[in-house]
Design a protein around this motif. Structure first.
Motif, mmCIF file in Angstrom:
data_model
loop_
_atom_site.group_PDB
_atom_site.id
_atom_site.type_symbol
_atom_site.label_atom_id
_atom_site.label_comp_id
_atom_site.label_asym_id
_atom_site.label_seq_id
_atom_site.Cartn_x
_atom_site.Cartn_y
_atom_site.Cartn_z
ATOM 1 N N MET A 27 69.350 63.202 82.682
ATOM 2 C CA MET A 27 69.105 61.788 82.420
ATOM 3 C C MET A 27 70.038 60.909 83.257
ATOM 4 S SD MET A 27 67.358 59.532 80.881
ATOM 5 C CE MET A 27 66.486 60.465 79.622
ATOM 6 N N GLY A 28 71.286 61.340 83.375
ATOM 7 C CA GLY A 28 72.242 60.590 84.176
ATOM 8 C C GLY A 28 71.845 60.530 85.632
ATOM 9 N N ILE A 29 71.338 61.635 86.169
ATOM 10 C CA ILE A 29 70.884 61.668 87.553
ATOM 11 C C ILE A 29 69.785 60.630 87.782
ATOM 12 C CG2 ILE A 29 69.566 63.043 89.227
ATOM 13 C CD1 ILE A 29 71.122 65.487 88.258
ATOM 14 N N ALA A 30 68.823 60.592 86.865
ATOM 15 C CA ALA A 30 67.699 59.661 87.012
ATOM 16 C C ALA A 30 68.173 58.208 86.951
ATOM 17 C CB ALA A 30 66.659 59.923 85.918
ATOM 18 N N ILE A 31 69.041 57.902 85.987
ATOM 19 C CA ILE A 31 69.481 56.518 85.810
ATOM 20 C C ILE A 31 70.358 56.056 86.972
ATOM 21 C CG2 ILE A 31 70.853 54.969 84.364
ATOM 22 C CD1 ILE A 31 69.985 56.633 81.957
ATOM 23 N N VAL A 32 71.317 56.894 87.358
ATOM 24 C CA VAL A 32 72.236 56.501 88.436
ATOM 25 C C VAL A 32 71.493 56.384 89.769
ATOM 26 C CG1 VAL A 32 74.286 57.173 89.752
ATOM 27 C CG2 VAL A 32 74.247 57.469 87.272
ATOM 28 N N ALA A 33 70.603 57.332 90.063
ATOM 29 C CA ALA A 33 69.824 57.263 91.307
ATOM 30 C C ALA A 33 68.988 55.998 91.343
ATOM 31 C CB ALA A 33 68.930 58.499 91.438
ATOM 32 N N ILE B 154 71.289 52.968 91.983
ATOM 33 C CA ILE B 154 71.763 52.915 93.366
ATOM 34 C C ILE B 154 70.680 52.380 94.297
ATOM 35 C CG2 ILE B 154 72.471 54.333 95.332
ATOM 36 C CD1 ILE B 154 73.921 56.164 93.352
ATOM 37 N N ALA B 155 69.461 52.893 94.126
ATOM 38 C CA ALA B 155 68.362 52.457 95.002
ATOM 39 C C ALA B 155 67.787 51.122 94.558
ATOM 40 C CB ALA B 155 67.263 53.514 95.009
ATOM 41 N N GLY B 156 67.914 50.821 93.270
ATOM 42 C CA GLY B 156 67.309 49.601 92.739
ATOM 43 C C GLY B 156 67.938 48.327 93.254
ATOM 44 N N ILE B 157 69.139 48.440 93.797
ATOM 45 C CA ILE B 157 69.813 47.245 94.320
ATOM 46 C C ILE B 157 68.966 46.615 95.426
ATOM 47 C CG2 ILE B 157 71.863 46.430 95.539
ATOM 48 C CD1 ILE B 157 73.417 48.715 94.148
ATOM 49 N N GLU B 158 68.478 47.428 96.346
ATOM 50 C CA GLU B 158 67.622 46.918 97.428
ATOM 51 C C GLU B 158 66.250 46.497 96.911
ATOM 52 O OE1 GLU B 158 70.832 48.795 99.699
ATOM 53 O OE2 GLU B 158 69.675 49.431 97.947
ATOM 54 N N SER C 122 63.416 57.294 93.836
ATOM 55 C CA SER C 122 64.027 55.986 93.580
ATOM 56 C C SER C 122 64.050 55.116 94.828
ATOM 57 C CB SER C 122 65.453 56.164 93.047
ATOM 58 O OG SER C 122 65.442 56.845 91.814
ATOM 59 N N ILE C 123 64.237 55.737 95.990
ATOM 60 C CA ILE C 123 64.299 54.976 97.241
ATOM 61 C C ILE C 123 62.914 54.548 97.715
ATOM 62 C CG2 ILE C 123 64.824 55.154 99.706
ATOM 63 C CD1 ILE C 123 67.276 56.750 99.011
#
Length: 232
Positions: A65-71, A74-78, A160-161
């Motif tokens: 779950m942490g991998i999904a949220i953090v990824a 990170i990508a959601g900023i753009e 995510s990217i």
């Protein structure tokens, strides 16, 4: 990488990295303190092994779950600022951008694994199990699941990217977290089982190794797709 570190400032990612392992240790602390006599008697032959093992079992779905949220963060900023064109207009290649996002995710996960190991030590000592800590077991259970989770880290970074709607990669992460609860009941070839470091050879590295290799394959596929993809 310097710009990536700047982007995650004030985004709450560090708080999330801390809450994950501390939440796992906290839940196991509650479990052991509420059933102290029973669990101490049951695991009398290997008290530290019981603490480390129980923390590890709970940390696996938390890791996914942490991998999904953090990824996604990170990508959601753009994605949130529609800044992909500006980011890729900089004098850096696409593969460098993708690599930096993935490297940042892995670095944060290593920090979370370190906090998990430290929290497990504190928990064991607080329970009165002494200071004869099985360091090898502790390090194996704390860090090898991270290597076994590389396919999921690479996949979540890729999704995510390349997908603007972050509900899709987040839903994928939730699905993996739920399915991993049944991970020990499937064959050794299933990646979800690798995170539990269980196999017919009883060798944790036989689970982490395939995870690292498959993660590399998915990373390369995702990188190639991102390089060829038109970014809007």
């Amino acid at each position: 990488m310097a710009s990536e570190w700047l982007k995650i400032r004030r985004k709450g990612i560090w708080l999330l990295i801390a809450l994950g392992p501390l939440g796992v240790v906290g839940l196991q602390a509650l479990n052991f303190f509420l059933r102290y006599d029973y669990l101490t008697k049951r695991y009398a032959d290997d008290l530290w092994g019981a603490v480390i093992g129980n923390v590890h079992q709970l940390s696996v779905p938390t890791l996914l779950m942490g991998i999904a949220i953090v990824a996604s963060m990170i990508a959601g900023i753009e994605h949130q600022t529609n800044a992909w064109k500006q980011t890729l207009a900089l004098p850096v290649s696409k593969w460098c951008v993708f690599a930096c996002k993935f490297t940042l995710l892995c670095t944060l996960l290593v920090c979370a694994c370190t906090l998990l190991a430290a929290g497990t030590v504190v928990l064991g000592i607080a329970l009165g199990y002494g200071t004869d800590i099985p360091l090898v077991t502790l390090l194996v259970k704390s860090y090898l699941p991270f290597l076994a989770a590389m396919p999921f880290a690479a996949l979540q970074t890729w999704l995510s990217i390349t997908i603007k709607n972050q509900a899709i990669p987040l839903t994928t992460g939730v699905l993996f977290s739920v399915l991993c609860l049944f991970g020990t009941a499937v064959g050794d070839w299933v990646p979800l089982k690798w995170l539990y470091l269980e196999n017919q050879w009883n060798e944790p590295f036989y689970s982490a190794g395939p995870g690292l290799l498959l993660g590399l394959v998915i990373y390369v596929i995702g990188l190639i797709h991102f390089i060829r993809k038109d970014v809007s």
